[in-house]
Each structure stands twice: as structure tokens, then as C-alpha cells.
Design an enzyme around this catalytic site. Structure first.
Site, PDB file in Angstrom:
ATOM      1  N   GLY A   1       0.801  -1.211   0.000  1.00 46.26           N
ATOM      2  CA  GLY A   1       0.000   0.000   0.000  1.00 46.26           C
ATOM      3  C   GLY A   1       0.833   1.260   0.000  1.00 46.26           C
ATOM      4  O   GLY A   1       1.864   1.344  -0.674  1.00 46.26           O
TER       5      GLY A   1
ATOM      6  N   ASP B   1       3.441   5.773 -11.224  1.00 45.07           N
ATOM      7  CA  ASP B   1       3.000   6.978 -11.928  1.00 45.07           C
ATOM      8  C   ASP B   1       1.478   7.105 -11.881  1.00 45.07           C
ATOM      9  O   ASP B   1       0.933   8.196 -11.719  1.00 45.07           O
ATOM     10  CB  ASP B   1       3.475   6.953 -13.382  1.00 45.07           C
TER      11      ASP B   1
END
Length: 327
Positions: free
Chosen positions: A228, A257
Site C-alpha cells: 500500500g 505513476d
């Protein structure tokens, strides 16, 4: 909120090695490595951190401004980005050099070995961020992504001088930066992005410990892969946002990204940092399930279902009005 994204524009050559890199490395011979990995798959895709982040923002309807340097072979890529909601009007196009190349091999454990050829990115220091912001009618946020180091420093200094909040994302360029450069890039950033390895490397490069860095930035966002995301602010408890689970991982390239695109979109929509990170995690998993950094599709129903399942009904309800134009 008008977001200007600076950084690399590149073509990705992505290969898959059906073994483990770790099994090919001999501890006693690491200073004389000479290896060749026989890949069994090759994909060629559009990429570059600034282009990838801009693509994600464009898909979410944010009309981002891409500020980077591309080569004389950029016309087809340019049309692709414009068709997906990216403002490429200020991209610097070289008359002599080719667009940058990213060559990456991924093993069966999702470890990666990559090489980056700068090409036209060498002209990025000639880009004037002040001129760009004037041309596009101002900017509410500038992300300074991996680029020619001189360009990264110039963009950071210009944004600070103009009073525009900076999201610092040095990522792959950390290895090239000296102590003074690394410090100048992150000091005063409103947001700082790293992955777990880059977080350690940033401390080594700057000579600043974790608390030193937190004292100099607003929010430090660290992506942890399947673990996470961690969000840290000086004087506050660290916040952990779990990843969105999937059993259909195709390729990890570009997931970071995409997370940044989702997070920045959340900021533009005035979500909390936690909600912005949750949206970023949804986009990251979406990219994990496809090969290539800009080959994914976004469906509002899918994004909302993932938000609902992983983070709860309230988060999905909060985000839903912002996704009405995503089809």
C-alpha cells in the site's frame, strides 16, 4: 486546479525474464557483473514519468499541462496524449535528438533491471517554467518529476519563486544527484513522493534523517508496492493506506505513476490526503493489470466498485461526483 507536470517523456521497451535475477547473482562477484538475461516477451509502449502521470490525469478529466522535452519522432505520441486529455502545447520538441528510451526487464518476482537513454531530455534545462505558466494561464501545482537534473533544479527554484506549490518526485534520478542537488529538490516541497527504496536512498543522498525531511516538506508519500502507501507529516501519526488487491498482475511498470495521477487528482478535487491516496491506489492496481504504462482503460463504475470494496461506501460516494465524465 491546473496541474503542470514536468519530467521525462519516453518510449518504454519492456521485457520479461522467466527466472529470478537473484539466482543469477554471485555474491563474491558483484564487483564484476557480466550477465545476459534471455527474455521471452517484448512490448514497446509509450512512457516517461511526466507523460504517464499526465496521461492518468487526462483520463480523469484534469486537463494537465505536460512540460518536458521530446524528440523529432514525437508527433504520433503527441497526438495520442492530446487525444487522452493532455495539454502538450508547451512540450519542447528537439530538432536533432530522439525521444528518450526506457529499457526494462522484469523477472518472475516482479524485480526490475532498467536502463534509461536521455535523448531529447538533455534539452529539458532550456524549458522555462515561468513562461509556461504564463502561457497556460497559471498553475495551482507543479510536479517536478525525474528529468535532466539541471531541469529539475530549475523547475523547483522557479516554482518556489512564483509561489506555486511543488510536488517533488525525484524517483529514478536520485542515484545521479549529489547532496546539495537532492536537498534543493525536496526542501520546501508541499508533497514528496518516493517508493520504499527511494525513501532510504533520499536519506543517504541528502544526509537528512526521516525527521529532518519531514520538517522540510508538507506530506511525504511513500509507496510500498503490495503493502500500500504510507503518508507522513511532521508531528502527526503515520497514516497507512492498504493497496487495492488483485490476482491479475500483468506488469508493475507505471503503477507508481498512476498512483501519483490519482493522488494529484484527489488533491484537485479537494479530497483528504487519505482519500486521494485511496484513489491513487485504485489507479495503481488498474495499471498493474495491464502491460504498458498507458494501455489501461478507466471506467467510473470499476473505479467506484474498487473504492467501495476496499475502502468503504463513504469514500466511493465522496469520489463519485468527480468521476461523472470518466467513461
Amino acid at each position: 486546479m491546473r496541474i503542470v507536470v514536468t519530467g521525462s517523456i519516453a518510449t518504454d521497451h519492456l521485457m520479461v525474464f522467466p527466472g529470478r535475477f537473484s539466482e543469477q547473482l554471485i555474491k563474491e562477484q558483484l564487483e564484476r557483473v557480466s550477465l545476459s538475461f534471455l527474455a521471452d516477451r517484448l512490448e514497446v509502449h509509450r512512457g516517461g514519468v511526466a507523460a504517464n502521470i499526465s496521461f492518468g490525469l487526462g483520463m480523469l478529466g484534469l486537463d494537465p499541462v505536460l512540460a518536458g522535452a521530446a524528440g523529432r519522432d514525437f508527433s504520433e505520441y503527441d497526438a495520442w496524449l492530446r487525444a487522452h486529455g493532455v495539454d502538450t502545447s508547451v512540450v519542447r520538441v528537439s530538432e536533432t535528438l530522439h525521444t528518450a528510451r526506457f529499457v526494462c526487464t522484469t523477472d518472475q518476482d516482479q524485480n526490475q533491471i532498467a536502463t534509461f537513454y536521455a535523448g531529447a531530455m538533455a534539452e529539458a534545462p532550456r524549458i522555462d517554467l515561468a513562461e509556461i505558466t504564463e502561457r497556460v494561464g497559471g498553475a495551482s501545482l507543479v510536479l517536478v518529476g525525474a528529468d535532466d537534473p539541471a531541469a529539475m533544479l530549475r523547475h523547483t527554484e522557479t516554482a518556489h519563486r512564483l509561489g506555486i506549490p511543488v510536488a517533488a518526485d525525484p524517483s529514478q534520478q536520485l542515484a545521479r544527484l549529489d547532496r546539495e542537488q537532492a536537498r534543493r529538490l525536496v526542501d520546501g516541497a508541499r508533497w514528496l513522493f518516493t517508493n520504499e527504496y527511494e525513501a532510504a536512498l533520499l536519506q543517504e543522498r541528502t544526509g537528512w534523517g526521516e525527521q529532518d525531511l519531514l520538517d522540510r516538506v508538507g506530506t511525504w508519500i511513500t509507496t510500498l508496492g503490495p503493502g500500500g502507501v504510507a503518508l507522513a507529516r511532521s508531528g502527526e501519526d503515520r497514516l497507512h493506506v492498504p493497496a487495492v488487491p488483485t490476482d491479475k498482475v500483468a506488469d508493475p511498470t507505471g503503477a507508481g505513476d498512476a498512483f501519483r495521477a490519482g493522488f494529484l487528482a484527489g488533491l484537485a478535487w479537494q479530497l483528504t490526503d487519505e482519500q486521494a491516496a485511496q484513489l491513487g491506489c485504485v489507479l495503481a492496481t488498474t495499471v498493474l493489470e495491464s502491460v504498458g504504462t498507458q494501455e489501461y482503460k478507466l471506467l467510473a463504475s470499476d473505479l467506484l466498485a474498487r473504492l467501495d470494496t476496499t475502502y468503504g461506501h463513504q469514500v466511493a460516494r465522496t469520489v463519485a461526483p468527480h468521476l461523472e465524465g470518466v467513461s
